[in-house]
Motif scaffolding. Structure first.
Motif, PDB file in Angstrom:
ATOM      1  N   GLY A  53       0.835  -1.211   0.000  1.00  0.00           N
ATOM      2  CA  GLY A  53       0.000   0.000   0.000  1.00  0.00           C
ATOM      3  C   GLY A  53       0.861   1.247   0.000  1.00  0.00           C
ATOM      4  N   GLY A  54       1.912   1.248   0.823  1.00  0.00           N
ATOM      5  CA  GLY A  54       2.835   2.386   0.832  1.00  0.00           C
ATOM      6  C   GLY A  54       3.530   2.549  -0.511  1.00  0.00           C
ATOM      7  N   PHE A  55       3.940   1.433  -1.093  1.00  0.00           N
ATOM      8  CA  PHE A  55       4.596   1.480  -2.399  1.00  0.00           C
ATOM      9  C   PHE A  55       3.650   2.028  -3.460  1.00  0.00           C
ATOM     10  N   ILE A  56       2.408   1.563  -3.435  1.00  0.00           N
ATOM     11  CA  ILE A  56       1.414   2.033  -4.409  1.00  0.00           C
ATOM     12  C   ILE A  56       1.176   3.529  -4.240  1.00  0.00           C
ATOM     13  N   ALA A  57       1.081   3.968  -2.983  1.00  0.00           N
ATOM     14  CA  ALA A  57       0.887   5.402  -2.734  1.00  0.00           C
ATOM     15  C   ALA A  57       2.089   6.194  -3.248  1.00  0.00           C
ATOM     16  N   MET A  58       3.293   5.670  -3.017  1.00  0.00           N
ATOM     17  CA  MET A  58       4.496   6.352  -3.472  1.00  0.00           C
ATOM     18  C   MET A  58       4.537   6.412  -5.001  1.00  0.00           C
ATOM     19  N   VAL A  59       4.208   5.304  -5.647  1.00  0.00           N
ATOM     20  CA  VAL A  59       4.195   5.268  -7.108  1.00  0.00           C
ATOM     21  C   VAL A  59       3.110   6.194  -7.646  1.00  0.00           C
ATOM     22  N   SER A  60       1.983   6.254  -6.974  1.00  0.00           N
ATOM     23  CA  SER A  60       0.904   7.143  -7.390  1.00  0.00           C
ATOM     24  C   SER A  60       1.343   8.600  -7.299  1.00  0.00           C
ATOM     25  N   LEU A  62       4.407   9.666  -7.395  1.00  0.00           N
ATOM     26  CA  LEU A  62       5.417   9.843  -8.433  1.00  0.00           C
ATOM     27  C   LEU A  62       4.759  10.014  -9.799  1.00  0.00           C
ATOM     28  N   ALA A  63       3.707   9.247 -10.047  1.00  0.00           N
ATOM     29  CA  ALA A  63       2.983   9.360 -11.318  1.00  0.00           C
ATOM     30  C   ALA A  63       2.357  10.748 -11.463  1.00  0.00           C
ATOM     31  N   LYS A  64       1.822  11.274 -10.351  1.00  0.00           N
ATOM     32  CA  LYS A  64       1.253  12.626 -10.388  1.00  0.00           C
ATOM     33  C   LYS A  64       2.335  13.652 -10.695  1.00  0.00           C
ATOM     34  N   GLN A  65       3.503  13.491 -10.080  1.00  0.00           N
ATOM     35  CA  GLN A  65       4.610  14.413 -10.337  1.00  0.00           C
ATOM     36  C   GLN A  65       5.058  14.322 -11.795  1.00  0.00           C
ATOM     37  N   VAL A  66       5.116  13.099 -12.309  1.00  0.00           N
ATOM     38  CA  VAL A  66       5.504  12.906 -13.713  1.00  0.00           C
ATOM     39  C   VAL A  66       4.476  13.577 -14.621  1.00  0.00           C
ATOM     40  N   ASP A  67       3.197  13.399 -14.318  1.00  0.00           N
ATOM     41  CA  ASP A  67       2.152  14.034 -15.125  1.00  0.00           C
ATOM     42  C   ASP A  67       2.265  15.552 -15.078  1.00  0.00           C
ATOM     43  N   ASN A  68       2.536  16.099 -13.882  1.00  0.00           N
ATOM     44  CA  ASN A  68       2.703  17.551 -13.756  1.00  0.00           C
ATOM     45  C   ASN A  68       3.880  18.032 -14.602  1.00  0.00           C
ATOM     46  N   GLU A  69       5.003  17.338 -14.506  1.00  0.00           N
ATOM     47  CA  GLU A  69       6.175  17.722 -15.286  1.00  0.00           C
ATOM     48  C   GLU A  69       5.907  17.558 -16.784  1.00  0.00           C
ATOM     49  N   LYS A  70       5.156  16.527 -17.128  1.00  0.00           N
ATOM     50  CA  LYS A  70       4.811  16.297 -18.528  1.00  0.00           C
ATOM     51  C   LYS A  70       3.960  17.453 -19.057  1.00  0.00           C
ATOM     52  N   MET A  71       2.995  17.886 -18.244  1.00  0.00           N
ATOM     53  CA  MET A  71       2.144  19.007 -18.646  1.00  0.00           C
ATOM     54  C   MET A  71       2.970  20.290 -18.781  1.00  0.00           C
TER      55      MET A  71
END
Length: 133
Positions: A53-60, A62-71
């Motif tokens: 669960g912690g790993f999934i939250a961390m990956v989530s 990170l995915a949000k940060q990647v999406d922000n940087e992508k935008m």
């Protein structure tokens, strides 16, 4: 009774404390061990789920940060395209202005030459007029 445990038949047993049991004491001990192992397994599974669960939250995150940087990157790329288009438009406008100014210069040069000719003709006329008098 010389044995610690004994079978009385009909599925009844006597354990080491001389208590009457329905289950063979050896099977009961194995059952308790299995119960303990199951509890350990469940605890390990719960720990695993917590870690996952912690790993999934961390990956989530990170995915949000990647999406922000992508935008941001897409926005920057679009801005650069817009700037390039604006530069090209400005370049075209300046080229058109240069062409217009060259034509105006040519027209003014022609007009200047014409006026010089008129001036020369008038000066000649004046000289001839003065000489006739």
């Amino acid at each position: 009774m010389e044995e610690e445990t004994g079978s009385l038949g009909n599925g009844l047993f006597i354990d080491e404390l001389c208590k009457l049991r329905v289950l063979d004491p050896e099977v009961a001990t194995q059952t308790q061990q299995l119960n303990g192992e199951c509890k350990e397994f469940v605890d390990k599974i719960n720990d695993f789920q917590r870690i996952v669960g912690g790993f999934i939250a961390m990956v989530s995150d990170l995915a949000k940060q990647v999406d922000n940087e992508k935008m941001k990157a897409i926005g920057c790329r679009n801005l650069l395209k817009t700037i390039a288009k604006e530069r090209e438009t400005k370049r075209q406008q300046l080229l058109a202005l240069i062409t217009e100014k060259k034509m105006q210069l040519e027209r003014l040069n022609t007009q200047y030459e014409s006026l010089q000719k008129v001036e020369a003709d008038q000066n000649e006329f004046i000289e001839q007029f003065i000489m006739q008098k």
